[in-house]
Design a protein around this motif. Structure first.
Motif, short mmCIF file in Angstrom:
data_model
loop_
_atom_site.label_atom_id
_atom_site.label_comp_id
_atom_site.label_asym_id
_atom_site.label_seq_id
_atom_site.Cartn_x
_atom_site.Cartn_y
_atom_site.Cartn_z
N TYR A 1 22.63 108.23 66.50
CA TYR A 1 23.80 107.77 66.93
C TYR A 1 24.00 106.14 67.28
CZ TYR A 1 28.08 106.83 69.93
OH TYR A 1 29.12 106.34 70.54
N LEU A 2 22.89 105.86 67.83
CA LEU A 2 22.49 104.60 68.42
C LEU A 2 22.21 103.67 67.24
CD1 LEU A 2 20.30 105.01 71.35
CD2 LEU A 2 22.75 104.30 71.46
N GLY A 3 21.46 104.27 66.06
CA GLY A 3 21.38 103.25 64.98
C GLY A 3 22.40 103.17 64.15
N LYS A 4 23.61 103.88 64.17
CA LYS A 4 24.98 103.69 63.52
C LYS A 4 25.77 103.07 64.10
CE LYS A 4 24.78 107.97 60.83
NZ LYS A 4 23.56 108.48 61.31
N ILE A 5 25.77 103.02 65.71
CA ILE A 5 26.56 102.23 66.54
C ILE A 5 26.08 100.87 66.76
CG2 ILE A 5 25.90 102.82 68.72
CD1 ILE A 5 28.77 103.46 69.51
N LEU A 6 24.94 100.56 66.59
CA LEU A 6 24.21 99.19 66.83
C LEU A 6 24.83 98.14 65.78
CD1 LEU A 6 22.36 97.45 68.54
CD2 LEU A 6 20.50 98.07 66.96
N PRO A 7 25.08 98.48 64.59
CA PRO A 7 25.58 97.35 63.69
C PRO A 7 26.84 97.06 64.04
CG PRO A 7 24.52 98.94 62.34
CD PRO A 7 24.48 99.61 63.77
N ILE A 8 27.83 98.02 64.62
CA ILE A 8 29.11 97.63 64.87
C ILE A 8 29.11 96.74 66.27
CG2 ILE A 8 31.31 98.95 65.64
CD1 ILE A 8 30.63 101.39 64.32
N PHE A 9 27.94 96.89 67.27
CA PHE A 9 28.06 96.33 68.39
C PHE A 9 27.58 94.72 68.02
CE2 PHE A 9 24.80 94.55 71.50
CZ PHE A 9 25.88 94.56 72.41
N CYS A 10 26.76 95.05 66.97
CA CYS A 10 26.13 93.33 66.59
C CYS A 10 27.37 92.56 65.85
CB CYS A 10 25.12 93.60 65.49
SG CYS A 10 23.57 94.25 66.50
N PHE A 11 28.38 93.23 65.07
CA PHE A 11 29.31 92.75 64.47
C PHE A 11 30.38 91.96 65.39
CE2 PHE A 11 33.62 93.10 63.06
CZ PHE A 11 33.68 92.11 61.92
N PHE A 12 30.61 93.01 66.63
CA PHE A 12 31.71 92.43 67.37
C PHE A 12 31.14 91.47 68.35
CE2 PHE A 12 34.09 96.00 65.90
CZ PHE A 12 35.42 95.80 66.18
N SER A 13 29.81 91.63 68.52
CA SER A 13 28.96 90.44 69.35
C SER A 13 29.14 89.11 68.53
CB SER A 13 27.68 90.78 69.44
OG SER A 13 27.56 91.96 70.24
N ILE A 14 28.89 89.19 67.42
CA ILE A 14 28.85 87.83 66.50
C ILE A 14 30.43 87.53 66.37
CG2 ILE A 14 28.59 86.84 64.36
CD1 ILE A 14 26.14 88.87 64.03
N TYR A 15 31.32 88.20 66.15
CA TYR A 15 32.84 88.00 66.23
C TYR A 15 33.30 87.37 67.02
CZ TYR A 15 37.41 88.58 64.50
OH TYR A 15 38.95 88.22 64.32
N ASN A 16 32.80 87.87 68.23
CA ASN A 16 33.24 87.50 69.85
C ASN A 16 32.36 86.57 70.46
OD1 ASN A 16 35.99 89.12 69.74
ND2 ASN A 16 34.78 90.96 69.96
N LYS A 17 31.54 85.74 69.74
CA LYS A 17 30.44 84.90 70.29
C LYS A 17 30.84 84.00 71.18
CE LYS A 17 30.53 82.09 66.37
NZ LYS A 17 29.67 81.40 65.33
N ASN A 18 32.41 83.63 71.12
CA ASN A 18 32.56 82.61 72.10
C ASN A 18 32.76 82.99 73.43
OD1 ASN A 18 33.07 80.74 70.02
ND2 ASN A 18 35.03 81.45 69.58
N TYR A 19 32.72 84.21 73.82
CA TYR A 19 32.98 84.61 75.18
C TYR A 19 31.77 85.82 75.49
CZ TYR A 19 35.67 88.80 73.58
OH TYR A 19 35.88 89.91 72.65
N VAL A 20 30.91 86.05 74.81
CA VAL A 20 29.79 86.94 74.92
C VAL A 20 28.47 86.05 75.13
CG1 VAL A 20 28.30 88.40 73.77
CG2 VAL A 20 30.72 88.69 73.16
N ASN A 21 27.85 86.64 76.15
CA ASN A 21 26.69 86.09 76.40
C ASN A 21 25.36 86.76 75.69
OD1 ASN A 21 23.82 86.07 77.94
ND2 ASN A 21 24.96 85.36 79.65
N LYS A 22 24.82 85.61 74.82
CA LYS A 22 23.83 86.09 73.91
C LYS A 22 22.56 86.85 74.60
CE LYS A 22 21.66 81.42 73.66
NZ LYS A 22 21.29 80.34 72.81
N TYR A 23 22.21 86.46 75.63
CA TYR A 23 21.15 87.15 76.41
C TYR A 23 21.50 88.41 76.61
CZ TYR A 23 19.38 82.32 76.62
OH TYR A 23 19.11 80.89 76.38
#
Length: 221
Positions: free
Chosen positions: A164-186
């Protein structure tokens, strides 16, 4: 016209809420997410007409339609046509759902933030519970691991925490990159590292290997 617009916005809002609810619903089992997917697809068939050019502009829709016709034809002329025709015809639901997601994300900008927050919350709860089970042998509800070398977390007797985590992590990464303007990279890096560690501790080797490959591929970003 006002009523039509109100109906469109109400249906779009319902579909958006259902989409946001899918990640946590997956933890409960297949029933709720499957139900949400069907409802989202049905709603999309009602509301896409408000943007009638959407399908004609979609390259994905054209490619998927050709592919779906191809697998239907193969099924019709195969030796096991009686068994393969039904799955081939119903395969189109995956294309409809994908189009529904694209349509929702395109027409409801705020949903991208809410979806990201729900992903963070879902992954965060699973991480806390997974590490808690690793150190104590039990999850939050007192459910003990059925195998000493595997973790199930909130999935109880289903040993699918790592997958489950392996499948949801790519989605999390995508939305993190997509919303990088207001996401804390750390924060994002911390979540990725903890998730990667928990996938390893879960004992699911295939999930660990595919996640490793995925992280190597996205590391430049």
């Amino acid at each position: 016209m006002i009523n039509k617009k109100n109906s469109y916005h109400n249906l779009l809002l319902i579909a958006s809420i259902l989409l946001v609810a899918i990640p946590p619903a997956l933890v409960s089992g297949p029933f709720l997410p499957d139900l949400f997917i069907v409802l989202i697809s049905i709603i999309f068939l009602f509301i896409y007409k408000f943007d009638k050019d959407f399908l004609y502009r979609s390259l994905f829709f054209k490619i998927f339609l050709i592919f779906n016709c191809y697998i239907v034809l193969i099924s019709v002329f195969s030796e096991y046509a009686a068994y393969s025709i039904k799955p081939s015809f119903t395969y189109i639901r995956f294309g409809i759902f994908t189009l529904a997601i694209i349509f929702i994300l395109k027409n409801n900008e705020i949903i991208k933030k809410f979806f990201y927050y729900v992903l963070c919350l879902t992954i965060g709860i699973l991480l806390i519970d997974g590490f808690f089970q690793f150190f104590t042998g039990k999850n939050f509800f007192g459910y003990e691991t059925i195998r000493p070398d595997r973790l199930s977390g909130l999935f109880f007797d289903e040993l699918i925490l790592g997958s489950y985590l392996g499948k949801i992590l790519p989605i999390f990464c995508f939305f993190s990159i997509y919303n990088k303007n207001y996401v804390n990279k750390y924060y994002v890096l911390t979540i990725i590292l903890l998730t990667y560690l928990l996938i390893f501790l879960s004992g699911e080797r295939s999930a660990f290997l595919t996640t490793t490959l995925y992280l190597i591929l996205i590391s430049p970003f």
